[in-house]
Design a protein around this motif. Sequence first.
Motif, mmCIF file in Angstrom:
data_model
loop_
_atom_site.group_PDB
_atom_site.id
_atom_site.type_symbol
_atom_site.label_atom_id
_atom_site.label_comp_id
_atom_site.label_asym_id
_atom_site.label_seq_id
_atom_site.Cartn_x
_atom_site.Cartn_y
_atom_site.Cartn_z
ATOM 1 N N UNK A 1 0.701 -1.261 -0.148
ATOM 2 C CA UNK A 1 0.083 0.094 0.035
ATOM 3 C C UNK A 1 0.708 1.127 -0.045
ATOM 4 N N UNK A 2 2.076 1.283 0.868
ATOM 5 C CA UNK A 2 2.704 2.522 0.998
ATOM 6 C C UNK A 2 3.639 2.788 -0.588
ATOM 7 N N UNK A 3 3.925 1.540 -1.033
ATOM 8 C CA UNK A 3 4.508 1.821 -2.458
ATOM 9 C C UNK A 3 3.838 2.087 -3.514
ATOM 10 N N UNK A 4 2.470 1.634 -3.362
ATOM 11 C CA UNK A 4 1.386 2.192 -4.461
ATOM 12 C C UNK A 4 0.943 3.688 -4.250
ATOM 13 N N UNK A 5 0.920 4.025 -2.994
ATOM 14 C CA UNK A 5 0.638 5.444 -2.649
ATOM 15 C C UNK A 5 1.593 6.254 -3.229
ATOM 16 N N UNK A 6 2.625 5.978 -2.680
ATOM 17 C CA UNK A 6 3.862 6.754 -3.311
ATOM 18 C C UNK A 6 4.070 6.826 -4.640
ATOM 19 N N UNK A 7 3.774 5.678 -5.587
ATOM 20 C CA UNK A 7 3.832 5.784 -6.830
ATOM 21 C C UNK A 7 2.941 6.598 -7.576
ATOM 22 N N UNK A 8 1.810 6.967 -6.882
ATOM 23 C CA UNK A 8 0.655 7.914 -7.356
ATOM 24 C C UNK A 8 0.879 9.402 -6.933
ATOM 25 N N UNK A 9 1.915 9.630 -5.902
ATOM 26 C CA UNK A 9 2.150 10.818 -5.687
ATOM 27 C C UNK A 9 3.039 11.721 -6.689
ATOM 28 N N UNK A 10 2.519 12.508 -7.415
ATOM 29 C CA UNK A 10 3.325 13.348 -8.261
ATOM 30 C C UNK A 10 4.434 13.994 -7.922
ATOM 31 N N UNK A 11 4.555 14.168 -6.518
ATOM 32 C CA UNK A 11 5.818 14.753 -5.865
ATOM 33 C C UNK A 11 6.834 13.869 -5.463
ATOM 34 N N UNK A 12 6.477 12.521 -5.434
ATOM 35 C CA UNK A 12 7.501 11.581 -5.090
ATOM 36 C C UNK A 12 8.528 11.270 -6.092
ATOM 37 N N UNK A 13 9.800 10.880 -5.587
ATOM 38 C CA UNK A 13 11.040 10.517 -6.617
ATOM 39 C C UNK A 13 10.758 9.197 -6.876
ATOM 40 N N UNK A 14 9.588 8.570 -6.424
ATOM 41 C CA UNK A 14 9.528 7.011 -6.667
ATOM 42 C C UNK A 14 8.855 6.947 -7.750
ATOM 43 N N UNK A 15 9.580 6.709 -8.780
ATOM 44 C CA UNK A 15 9.020 6.667 -10.340
ATOM 45 C C UNK A 15 9.028 5.402 -11.171
ATOM 46 N N UNK A 16 9.600 4.137 -10.259
ATOM 47 C CA UNK A 16 10.084 2.916 -11.059
ATOM 48 C C UNK A 16 9.354 1.996 -10.186
ATOM 49 N N UNK A 17 8.527 0.977 -10.292
ATOM 50 C CA UNK A 17 8.358 -0.214 -9.513
ATOM 51 C C UNK A 17 8.853 -1.515 -10.458
ATOM 52 N N UNK A 18 9.459 -2.243 -9.726
ATOM 53 C CA UNK A 18 9.676 -3.677 -10.476
ATOM 54 C C UNK A 18 8.625 -4.668 -9.916
ATOM 55 N N UNK A 19 8.043 -5.314 -10.644
ATOM 56 C CA UNK A 19 6.735 -6.142 -10.035
ATOM 57 C C UNK A 19 6.766 -7.357 -10.837
ATOM 58 N N UNK A 20 5.925 -8.449 -10.134
ATOM 59 C CA UNK A 20 5.878 -9.894 -10.512
ATOM 60 C C UNK A 20 4.528 -9.476 -10.745
ATOM 61 N N UNK A 21 4.004 -10.118 -12.045
ATOM 62 C CA UNK A 21 2.507 -10.036 -12.434
ATOM 63 C C UNK A 21 1.732 -10.975 -11.691
ATOM 64 N N UNK A 22 2.153 -11.997 -11.063
ATOM 65 C CA UNK A 22 1.265 -12.733 -10.253
ATOM 66 C C UNK A 22 1.097 -12.319 -8.918
ATOM 67 N N UNK A 23 1.713 -11.262 -8.555
ATOM 68 C CA UNK A 23 1.683 -10.655 -7.158
ATOM 69 C C UNK A 23 0.862 -9.291 -7.112
ATOM 70 N N UNK A 24 0.679 -8.830 -8.518
ATOM 71 C CA UNK A 24 -0.002 -7.512 -8.520
ATOM 72 C C UNK A 24 -1.284 -7.710 -9.050
ATOM 73 N N UNK A 25 -2.421 -7.827 -8.218
ATOM 74 C CA UNK A 25 -3.667 -8.400 -8.697
ATOM 75 C C UNK A 25 -4.641 -7.278 -9.520
ATOM 76 N N UNK B 1 -1.651 -10.417 -20.089
ATOM 77 C CA UNK B 1 -2.511 -9.692 -20.274
ATOM 78 C C UNK B 1 -3.211 -8.774 -19.198
ATOM 79 N N UNK B 2 -3.324 -9.549 -17.895
ATOM 80 C CA UNK B 2 -3.766 -8.518 -16.899
ATOM 81 C C UNK B 2 -2.728 -7.660 -16.461
ATOM 82 N N UNK B 3 -1.376 -7.769 -16.601
ATOM 83 C CA UNK B 3 -0.334 -6.746 -16.211
ATOM 84 C C UNK B 3 -0.564 -5.802 -17.173
#
Length: 212
Positions: free
Chosen positions: A81-105, A130-132
């Motif tokens: 939840x913290x990672x996704x919230x940070x990713x949505x924050x336009x002011x955050x330096x957090x601009x890259x997520x590396x993810x496993x498609x099986x874990x991101x529902x 396709x879901x990813x």
Amino acid sequence: MVKEYASSDTIPPKFVACKELLNSFLKLPGPEGKVIVWSNFIHNIDSLSNYLKTQGIHNEVLYGATPVETERDQDGMKTREQIITGFHDAQSPHKVIIANPYAVGESISLHHACRNAIYLDRNYNATPFIQSKDRIHRYGLGKDAKVNYHYLVSKDSIDLAIHEALAYKEERMQMLIESEEILLFKVYKNEEEEFNADIAELIRIYHAEQHS
């Protein structure tokens, strides 16, 4: 777009290609400057994450070991939840997520935050692939919004065979979705006894949306 590269005895060429793509996006503002990188293998996720950090590219990882809000631990790991919230924050330096498609529902929506996806590796399973793709291309996205998918494909490897197989499976699934009539609508058309007017109207609207 498919990115091909030659083999290397040092840093995996896919890592270098991924870094170059990231650098081309990260200088852009807003959602166009954010990227999600997909990989099916935990070792690849961890290795790429560490490599990118050595190149000055901050990133977060999302896979099975990433705790959810109810699983906070003493190590201070960020939750999903913290990672996704940070990713949505336009002011955050957090601009890259590396993810496993099986874990991101399916419940995770990134289409308002991100316009770019890079596929480090894939397998023959079309469903999570396709879901990813749908994580950054969903209902509610503006008509003028451009979404970019980049597939890293090694020369003289199984990557190209997987790429072609997934493209075929995706095309077939799309054809079935667009051409197959809804069973409930078939029943409605063939049923002698009329449905309640409200239910019939809902079915008509749903059918029209599916074929628009």
